[in-house]
Structures are given as structure tokens and as C-alpha cells.
Design a protein around this motif. Structure first.
Motif, short mmCIF file in Angstrom:
data_model
loop_
_atom_site.label_atom_id
_atom_site.label_comp_id
_atom_site.label_asym_id
_atom_site.label_seq_id
_atom_site.Cartn_x
_atom_site.Cartn_y
_atom_site.Cartn_z
N GLN A 173 3.47 -5.20 -13.15
CA GLN A 173 4.91 -5.36 -12.82
C GLN A 173 5.72 -4.09 -12.43
O GLN A 173 6.28 -4.02 -11.77
CB GLN A 173 5.63 -6.25 -13.83
N ALA A 174 5.40 -3.16 -13.55
CA ALA A 174 6.05 -1.85 -13.22
C ALA A 174 5.68 -1.13 -11.99
O ALA A 174 6.68 -0.48 -11.24
CB ALA A 174 5.85 -1.04 -14.46
N LEU A 175 4.58 -1.40 -11.61
CA LEU A 175 3.93 -0.73 -10.41
C LEU A 175 4.65 -1.45 -9.09
O LEU A 175 5.09 -0.93 -8.00
CB LEU A 175 2.42 -0.91 -10.18
N LEU A 176 4.71 -2.72 -9.23
CA LEU A 176 5.51 -3.53 -8.06
C LEU A 176 6.99 -3.07 -8.05
O LEU A 176 7.64 -2.93 -7.12
CB LEU A 176 5.28 -4.96 -8.74
N GLU A 177 7.59 -2.73 -9.22
CA GLU A 177 9.01 -2.27 -9.00
C GLU A 177 9.20 -0.93 -8.44
O GLU A 177 10.02 -0.71 -7.57
CB GLU A 177 9.59 -2.42 -10.33
N LEU A 178 7.97 -0.09 -8.78
CA LEU A 178 8.03 1.17 -8.32
C LEU A 178 8.02 1.22 -6.91
O LEU A 178 8.48 2.01 -6.00
CB LEU A 178 6.91 2.03 -8.79
N PHE A 179 6.88 0.27 -6.28
CA PHE A 179 6.84 0.09 -4.90
C PHE A 179 8.11 -0.02 -4.16
O PHE A 179 8.55 0.28 -3.18
CB PHE A 179 5.64 -0.85 -4.41
N PRO A 217 3.96 10.62 -4.32
CA PRO A 217 2.87 11.43 -4.90
C PRO A 217 1.68 10.62 -5.35
O PRO A 217 0.76 11.17 -6.12
CB PRO A 217 3.91 11.53 -6.53
N MET A 218 1.41 9.60 -4.88
CA MET A 218 0.33 8.82 -5.28
C MET A 218 -0.09 7.83 -4.37
O MET A 218 0.39 7.66 -3.27
CB MET A 218 0.74 7.96 -6.65
N LYS A 219 -1.53 7.18 -4.51
CA LYS A 219 -2.13 6.12 -3.77
C LYS A 219 -2.08 4.91 -4.75
O LYS A 219 -2.09 4.76 -5.68
CB LYS A 219 -3.37 6.52 -3.44
N LEU A 220 -1.88 3.79 -3.77
CA LEU A 220 -1.75 2.51 -4.47
C LEU A 220 -2.16 1.27 -3.47
O LEU A 220 -1.68 1.48 -2.44
CB LEU A 220 -0.45 2.31 -5.27
N VAL A 244 0.74 -1.20 0.01
CA VAL A 244 0.00 0.08 0.12
C VAL A 244 0.97 1.15 -0.04
O VAL A 244 1.73 1.28 0.73
CB VAL A 244 -1.04 0.08 1.34
N LEU A 245 0.55 2.17 -0.86
CA LEU A 245 0.97 3.39 -0.97
C LEU A 245 -0.20 4.33 -0.32
O LEU A 245 -1.30 4.41 -0.75
CB LEU A 245 1.55 4.20 -2.19
N ASP A 246 0.22 4.74 0.89
CA ASP A 246 -1.10 5.68 1.70
C ASP A 246 -0.66 7.30 1.75
O ASP A 246 0.40 7.44 2.46
CB ASP A 246 -1.21 5.04 3.05
N ARG A 247 -1.65 8.00 1.28
CA ARG A 247 -1.52 9.47 1.53
C ARG A 247 -3.20 9.90 1.16
O ARG A 247 -3.90 9.25 0.61
CB ARG A 247 -0.66 9.83 0.55
N PRO A 248 -3.26 11.11 1.91
CA PRO A 248 -4.62 11.83 2.13
C PRO A 248 -4.52 12.42 0.53
O PRO A 248 -3.59 12.54 0.02
CB PRO A 248 -4.46 12.61 3.22
N PRO A 249 -5.91 12.83 0.03
CA PRO A 249 -7.08 12.74 1.01
C PRO A 249 -7.81 11.11 0.71
O PRO A 249 -7.30 10.41 -0.02
CB PRO A 249 -8.06 13.69 0.16
N TYR A 250 -8.59 10.87 1.65
CA TYR A 250 -9.13 9.45 1.44
C TYR A 250 -10.85 9.40 1.29
O TYR A 250 -11.44 10.21 1.49
CB TYR A 250 -9.18 8.91 3.00
N ALA A 251 -11.13 8.38 0.21
CA ALA A 251 -12.36 8.30 -0.06
C ALA A 251 -13.28 7.70 1.27
O ALA A 251 -14.43 7.78 1.42
CB ALA A 251 -12.39 7.35 -1.37
N LEU A 252 -12.64 6.72 1.99
CA LEU A 252 -12.91 5.99 3.05
C LEU A 252 -12.67 7.05 4.17
O LEU A 252 -11.43 7.86 4.18
CB LEU A 252 -12.90 4.81 3.30
N ALA A 300 -4.28 -4.64 -8.79
CA ALA A 300 -3.78 -3.22 -8.29
C ALA A 300 -4.89 -2.34 -8.43
O ALA A 300 -5.53 -2.35 -9.17
CB ALA A 300 -2.46 -2.85 -8.91
N LEU A 301 -5.13 -1.54 -7.22
CA LEU A 301 -6.13 -0.58 -7.35
C LEU A 301 -5.22 1.04 -7.33
O LEU A 301 -4.63 1.19 -6.31
CB LEU A 301 -7.00 -0.66 -6.47
N MET A 302 -5.39 1.71 -8.14
CA MET A 302 -4.78 3.15 -8.36
C MET A 302 -5.51 4.20 -8.76
O MET A 302 -6.00 4.37 -9.95
CB MET A 302 -3.44 2.70 -9.21
N PRO A 303 -5.72 5.04 -7.84
CA PRO A 303 -6.42 6.26 -8.17
C PRO A 303 -5.75 7.18 -9.14
O PRO A 303 -4.46 7.37 -9.08
CB PRO A 303 -6.35 6.96 -6.81
#
Length: 338
Positions: A252-258, A218-221, A158-166, A229-232
């Protein structure tokens, strides 16, 4: 072709003398039936024979038109043995037809949505649903985030940053951790500055979460089991759009970015080893400073006044021989405090 069918489709029937008059075809009235109805509007009443003579059309054809118009609620049959008809006020009658047609179209729209759900579900099961599915709105985004957490079996990233939908707090994660799910989360400093957030992260760490903080995240994931993956797509919660990404080179690119972010992030959430004196608090202070939290946020988390925070920071800088936060972070990392 039978007379019944030709009544419905014949294109050369003149509707009215006024060529600019609006057609009733959109509410299901055929050209000939509309011609009969408009002719009847100009008369108090009429028999099929009389109106047929006026229109120059066969009587049986006009009679069938009256039957259909009556079923639409546009004409009514008058009492008596002779078949006499009179028109219903079009303001009420046509409005009812428009309303009925609108209801029918709404039912069609609902059916299309249901059919579309089946279409995409079948293709997802068959592997043909596409790599990326776009989700619209905060409700759908929130539902999918909860769904990912319920479906995960082995690992959640998880990449966690505000704002939040929940709500910022997450009641599902502790349950997943208790079931043995490995959970790694990278937080933006803004996430930990919310009231009670750091305490919650520490409680999750006690359950097994591995948490880190990355300034400028910079992002949520959210990635479940390295398969979904769920990416706003932006940070506008009110008009949120998100991408649901299945196994692919993009995933796979998102996994490597994480993993890149993970290496750059600073550990947070785990308590420092107990040391005599103020050693443990100094380690904790260095950890929070390296995470990017503001001085006021750190003071709140540690229960200090602003004055105490500044005094302890100066002392920490002296101990680490650092002139600023960056240098203090480098020295703390070299000493194994982070």
C-alpha cells in the motif's frame, strides 16, 4: 544388537596404528571395515581367517567386512576355491567412492531445491508464504517482470529507468494494452534518451498507455493489479536482487508512493493538439524540456540540429517570458501545454 549393526557403529575399533590417518567414514566406510581394508593393504592377499587372526576379531565378522568392501570396489576376490582377497589401489578405488558420494550429494541438493519450491508454492496458495520474497539474479528478475505482465488483468503501474535486466523494448505491453489493461508508466529522462525510446513511448500512448517523465526517478517498480509488486533492491543488474511484495501495508505504501511520483511527473508520449504554424512544435519542445531530457537528446527526438534546437529554445523562452528551463516549465504548465 546384531553383529551387522555393531560393525557399522562400533566406536572403539582402532582404525590404524597411525592416529593421524584420514578416516574413510565420509565416503560411507564403517570403522571396522576400514580397519580390515587398511590391514589388507599391507598384505599381498589374505583369507578371512588369516586376517581375523591378525586383527583379533571373529572370522565371520571379517568375512562380512570383505563382502561390503568388495561391493564398494575396495577389494577383489582372487581366483580359486579358497576365499582369498586382495586390496584395490586406494588412489583409484577411493576416488571412485568420492565421486559417487559427490554425485549423491548433488542429487540431494537438487531434491532440496525441488522440495523448497513445493514448500513456498503451498504457502503462497495458503497465504502463508510471507509478504516479501527475495529474487536473486537478473534472469529471475526478468522472468518475474514478464510473468507480471502476462498475469495482469486490469492495471499495471511501472516506474521505468535504466539499467535493464531485459531489453529496453517491451514486446508484452502492447498485447496487454490491446486487451484493455490500464497502463501508467513513469519514466526517468535517461530512459527516453535511448535511441528510439521516445518513438516507442508515443506508439504505446497511441495504444492507451499513459506515460509521464520524472527527473531524478530513484528506483524501478512494477505493480500488477495493486496486488503484487516487483521492486529491484539496487541498480546493479549483473548481481540483481529484487523483492516480490504481496498485499500488505508495504505494498500500500508503494502504491501511494507511485501516486506521489505521478503527480510530480510531466506527461509525455501524447502528441500536442494541432495548431497553425510552429505552435505544436513549441508545445512539444516545452514538454520534452520539462521531462528533463538533455538538449542533444531533444534535438535527436525532434530531428533538429543543435543550432536549430538552441534557436527554438531561445524563442520559446522569450514567448514564455522565462529565463531558464524551470521557469519555462512553470509557464508551460500554467498555459496547459504539459
Amino acid at each position: 544388537m546384531s553383529d551387522e549393526i555393531s560393525d557399522e557403529v562400533r566406536p572403539d575399533d582402532s582404525l590404524v596404528d597411525d592416529p593421524q590417518a584420514l578416516s574413510l567414514a565420509p565416503v560411507g566406510i564403517s570403522a571396522f571395515d576400514e580397519r580390515v581394508y587398511r590391514a589388507l593393504l599391507s598384505l599381498p592377499e589374505a583369507t578371512p581367517a588369516a586376517l581375523a587372526e591378525q586383527l583379533g576379531a571373529p572370522e565371520n565378522r571379517v568375512d562380512r567386512a570383505f563382502t561390503r568392501l568388495r561391493s564398494y570396489g575396495l577389494v577383489t576376490r582372487m581366483a580359486g576355491r579358497r576365499r582369498r582377497y586382495t586390496a584395490i589401489d586406494p588412489e583409484a578405488a577411493v576416488e571412485a567412492l568420492v565421486r559417487d558420494r559427490s554425485n549423491e550429494l548433488e542429487r540431494v541438493r537438487s531434491s532440496v531445491l525441488a522440495l523448497s519450491s513445493v514448500f513456498h508454492a503451498v504457502r503462497r496458495r495458503g497465504g502463508g508464504g510471507g509478504t516479501v520474497e527475495i529474487l536473486n539474479g537478473p534472469e529471475e528478475l526478468g522472468r518475474w517482470f514478464v510473468r507480471l505482465q502476462h498475469q495482469v488483468h486490469e492495471e499495471m503501474l511501472v516506474l521505468d529507468r535504466p539499467p535493464y535486466a531485459l531489453a529496453a523494448t517491451n514486446p508484452v505491453e502492447p498485447v496487454s494494452l490491446d486487451y484493455g489493461v490500464r497502463w501508467r508508466a513513469i519514466y526517468a529522462p535517461e530512459s527516453l534518451e535511448m535511441p528510439g525510446a521516445l518513438q516507442e513511448v508515443e506508439q504505446l500512448a497511441a495504444r492507451g498507455e499513459k506515460g509521464r517523465v520524472l527527473r531524478g526517478l530513484p528506483m524501478k517498480l512494477a505493480i500488477a493489479d495493486r496486488r503484487l509488486a516487483l521492486m529491484p533492491l539496487d541498480l546493479d543488474v549483473e548481481h540483481a536482487q529484487a523483492a516480490l511484495i504481496r498485499e500488505s501495508t508495504l505494498l500500500q505504501a508503494l502504491l501511494e508512493l507511485f501516486e506521489v511520483y505521478w503527480e510530480r511527473a510531466v506527461p509525455v508520449g501524447s502528441a500536442p493538439p494541432e495548431e497553425p504554424g510552429d505552435g505544436a512544435e513549441d508545445h512539444r519542445l516545452a514538454q520534452l524540456m520539462a521531462s528533463g531530457l538533455t538538449d542533444n537528446a531533444i534535438a535527436r527526438q525532434l530531428g533538429w540540429s543543435t543550432r536549430t534546437m538552441r534557436r527554438r529554445t531561445r524563442r520559446l523562452f522569450d514567448e514564455l517570458q522565462a529565463a531558464n528551463r524551470f521557469q519555462a516549465g512553470v509557464q508551460a504548465a500554467r498555459r496547459g501545454w504539459l
